[in-house]
Design a protein around this motif. Structure first.
Motif, PDB file in Angstrom:
ATOM      1  N   SER A 265      38.898  29.826  34.053  1.00 62.72           N
ATOM      2  CA  SER A 265      38.831  30.883  33.054  1.00 62.72           C
ATOM      3  C   SER A 265      38.219  30.354  31.764  1.00 62.72           C
ATOM      4  O   SER A 265      38.455  29.194  31.395  1.00 62.72           O
ATOM      5  CB  SER A 265      40.240  31.417  32.763  1.00 62.72           C
ATOM      6  N   TYR A 267      39.158  31.078  28.901  1.00 65.63           N
ATOM      7  CA  TYR A 267      40.224  30.984  27.920  1.00 65.63           C
ATOM      8  C   TYR A 267      41.000  29.665  28.024  1.00 65.63           C
ATOM      9  O   TYR A 267      41.729  29.298  27.111  1.00 65.63           O
ATOM     10  CB  TYR A 267      41.189  32.151  28.054  1.00 65.63           C
ATOM     11  N   SER A 268      40.844  28.958  29.158  1.00 62.00           N
ATOM     12  CA  SER A 268      41.608  27.723  29.352  1.00 62.00           C
ATOM     13  C   SER A 268      41.252  26.659  28.328  1.00 62.00           C
ATOM     14  O   SER A 268      42.111  25.896  27.886  1.00 62.00           O
ATOM     15  CB  SER A 268      41.375  27.177  30.771  1.00 62.00           C
ATOM     16  N   GLU A 301      33.214  30.274  39.070  1.00 61.49           N
ATOM     17  CA  GLU A 301      34.582  29.795  38.861  1.00 61.49           C
ATOM     18  C   GLU A 301      34.662  28.280  39.008  1.00 61.49           C
ATOM     19  O   GLU A 301      35.368  27.604  38.248  1.00 61.49           O
ATOM     20  CB  GLU A 301      35.523  30.477  39.855  1.00 61.49           C
ATOM     21  N   ASN A 308      36.673  22.783  32.442  1.00 52.40           N
ATOM     22  CA  ASN A 308      38.009  22.736  31.836  1.00 52.40           C
ATOM     23  C   ASN A 308      38.729  21.432  32.166  1.00 52.40           C
ATOM     24  O   ASN A 308      39.392  20.839  31.304  1.00 52.40           O
ATOM     25  CB  ASN A 308      38.838  23.930  32.312  1.00 52.40           C
ATOM     26  N   THR A 348      47.351  36.603  25.381  1.00 53.04           N
ATOM     27  CA  THR A 348      46.078  37.299  25.550  1.00 53.04           C
ATOM     28  C   THR A 348      46.221  38.762  25.162  1.00 53.04           C
ATOM     29  O   THR A 348      47.319  39.298  25.023  1.00 53.04           O
ATOM     30  CB  THR A 348      45.598  37.207  27.013  1.00 53.04           C
ATOM     31  N   ASN A 354      46.164  42.116  32.556  1.00 53.53           N
ATOM     32  CA  ASN A 354      47.035  41.078  32.051  1.00 53.53           C
ATOM     33  C   ASN A 354      48.496  41.412  32.291  1.00 53.53           C
ATOM     34  O   ASN A 354      49.318  40.546  32.568  1.00 53.53           O
ATOM     35  CB  ASN A 354      46.802  40.873  30.552  1.00 53.53           C
ATOM     36  N   SER A 358      48.965  38.177  34.290  1.00 47.29           N
ATOM     37  CA  SER A 358      49.398  37.147  33.348  1.00 47.29           C
ATOM     38  C   SER A 358      50.863  37.289  32.984  1.00 47.29           C
ATOM     39  O   SER A 358      51.607  36.320  32.949  1.00 47.29           O
ATOM     40  CB  SER A 358      48.529  37.193  32.093  1.00 47.29           C
ATOM     41  N   ASN A 385      35.820  35.896  21.824  1.00 44.29           N
ATOM     42  CA  ASN A 385      35.901  36.012  23.271  1.00 44.29           C
ATOM     43  C   ASN A 385      35.333  37.298  23.828  1.00 44.29           C
ATOM     44  O   ASN A 385      35.373  37.515  25.027  1.00 44.29           O
ATOM     45  CB  ASN A 385      37.385  35.909  23.725  1.00 44.29           C
ATOM     46  N   ILE A 390      35.190  36.789  32.246  1.00 49.06           N
ATOM     47  CA  ILE A 390      36.048  36.181  33.248  1.00 49.06           C
ATOM     48  C   ILE A 390      35.453  36.449  34.615  1.00 49.06           C
ATOM     49  O   ILE A 390      35.123  37.589  34.942  1.00 49.06           O
ATOM     50  CB  ILE A 390      37.481  36.764  33.176  1.00 49.06           C
TER      51      ILE A 390
END
Length: 455
Positions: A265, A267-268, A301, A308, A348, A354, A358, A385, A390
């Motif tokens: 991701s 966001y990681s 991915e 990451n 998030t 989410n 999440s 972002n 994603i």
């Protein structure tokens, strides 16, 4: 379900530790006196302990000790029986090495063997002294030996960067992992430099050379820190092994240690940076954990995940990968194995996706991590972002998902036919919608679309 989260014992790891313990019980014990450099007092400490053991009636002998013309070391060698050395001729010179056969014949309880990193003269039974020690240990004889931290193989590049000197005589890390006990012989750099200038370490003609090269104060401070950190890591690993062998899942908060989950991701990376900052403020170690659930990743991915994981390493963290069908189970297992005290998670923007994905992961982390702190930190702002994309679920349909998708449609349809006369077609439509919505959490996008058409 809850028992699964408490099961942190990996069967293969447990078997390895059991085998290690059985080997230690059948072989001799290895004790290493470790120091940052020559002159801190490793040999002196080893000989002093040998005299105490002799007073207790334990059979201790000197296998090989190098006094290097140090009066205090020579004095301590007095009164301790010694095994004669083996004379080997090499290029017309007689060189004396450890006589393994004589050691095994004498078979003392404890033998002292100095300078662990030494390379044996050609013609010896083994090329390195640590190999001599391994053979002696296999015969049930305890060995006490000495080592400077710069001779550890995994630290070779780091030591060269700090000192500018290349160390040739190295000992593999696996040998130190074999040690039953490591004693750190510590001496502040200023005290060590005082000993050097007084001629207690090297002869007078080499003192100035040593001061200008290896024995610079900055070098000594860095080597001292490396030695102390090495011992701390070994103690931490021993604690972890003890807990695994005794099946203790509870975390003992002996110090702060942080963990962040790594995903494919964009966001990681924000969470990784946050974890690094928090760990730095606390003076704590930290790890990044990727749980492989077996789901194939798209090329996009894979690239994100690799970036990451590389970010964790670049920022000084440790990367751990584990396999588990359940992400939370995998994360908590690694957390408990590594004495994690705080898990870093991201906050998030609230969306239906989410909420379903999440938030469910967070709920499970909160539920099953009662002995750990969960720190929720903000990810990057929406402005930063908004262009981050994603990766979508991979294209391709798993046969098992097709089977379950058809089964869900079949069961739902059968129940709808049975209940339609009681709850009406509108309620049936709502049921179908809920089934499709929740199916999106588990099945491929293509399977969910197919299910919608079948309904």
């Amino acid at each position: 379900m809850e028992n699964n989260y408490e099961d942190i014992i990996n069967s293969q790891e447990l078997l390895t530790l059991v085998n290690k313990k059985e080997r230690e019980e059948s072989e001799g014990k290895l004790k290493i006196f470790l120091g940052m450099v020559a002159g801190v007092g490793k040999t002196y400490a080893m000989l002093s302990e040998a005299h105490m053991l002799r007073k207790e009636g334990i059979d201790v002998v000197i296998g090989l000790v190098e006094p290097h013309n140090r009066v205090d070391v020579r004095n301590l060698m007095t009164g301790l029986p010694a095994i004669p050395l083996k004379e080997i001729e090499y290029k017309g010179i007689n060189i004396y090495e450890l006589d393994i056969d004589e050691v095994l014949r004498r078979s003392p309880k404890v033998i002292l063997i100095d300078e662990l990193a030494h390379t044996n003269v050609p013609g010896s039974r083994h090329t390195k002294r640590y190999l001599d020690i391994l053979e002696i240990l296999k015969h049930g004889i305890d060995v006490h030996t000495c080592l400077n931290i710069q001779h550890l193989e995994s630290l070779n590049d780091t030591i060269e960067e700090i000192t500018g000197l290349s160390i040739k005589e190295l000992v593999p890390d696996s040998f130190l992992e074999r040690a039953n006990e490591i004693v750190i012989i510590d001496l502040p750099p200023d005290a060590l430099l005082k000993r050097l200038k007084e001629g207690k370490i090297y002869p007078g003609e080499t003192i100035n050379t040593a001061l200008k090269n290896f024995f610079r104060e900055g070098n000594l401070a860095a080597l001292r820190e490396i030695a102390l950190r090495f011992l701390a890591e070994k103690v931490e690993n021993e604690l972890r092994d003890y807990k695994v062998l005794n099946k203790i899942p509870k975390i003992w908060k002996t110090g702060n240690r942080l963990m962040v989950g790594i995903f494919a991701s964009p966001y990681s990376e924000t969470l990784i940076r946050s974890t690094k900052r928090i760990a730095g403020a606390l003076g704590a170690g930290w790890i990044g954990v990727y749980v492989d659930t077996g789901r194939p990743l798209s090329e996009e991915e894979k690239k994100l995940l690799e970036n990451n994981l590389n970010s964790v390493t670049a920022m000084g963290g440790e990367v751990i990968t584990t396999k588990d069908e359940n992400v939370v189970n995998g994360l908590l297992r690694v957390a408990r194995q590594n004495q994690i005290t705080q898990i870093i998670v991201g906050k998030t923007k609230k969306t239906w996706k989410n909420f379903l994905l999440s938030d469910m992961l967070l709920d499970k982390l909160f539920k099953y991590s009662s002995e750990m702190d969960i720190l929720v930190v903000a990810t990057e702002s929406e402005d930063k972002n908004k262009n981050a994309r994603i990766p979508s679920k991979r294209i391709g349909v798993e046969p098992l998902h097709i089977y379950w998708g058809i089964s869900v449609v079949g069961v739902t349809t059968f129940l709808s036919l049975f209940l339609s006369n009681f709850i009406g077609y509108r309620a049936i439509g709502l049921v179908h919608l809920l089934v499709i919505t929740f199916s999106a959490m588990y099945f491929n996008m293509e399977v969910v679309i197919g299910m919608a058409f079948l309904f």
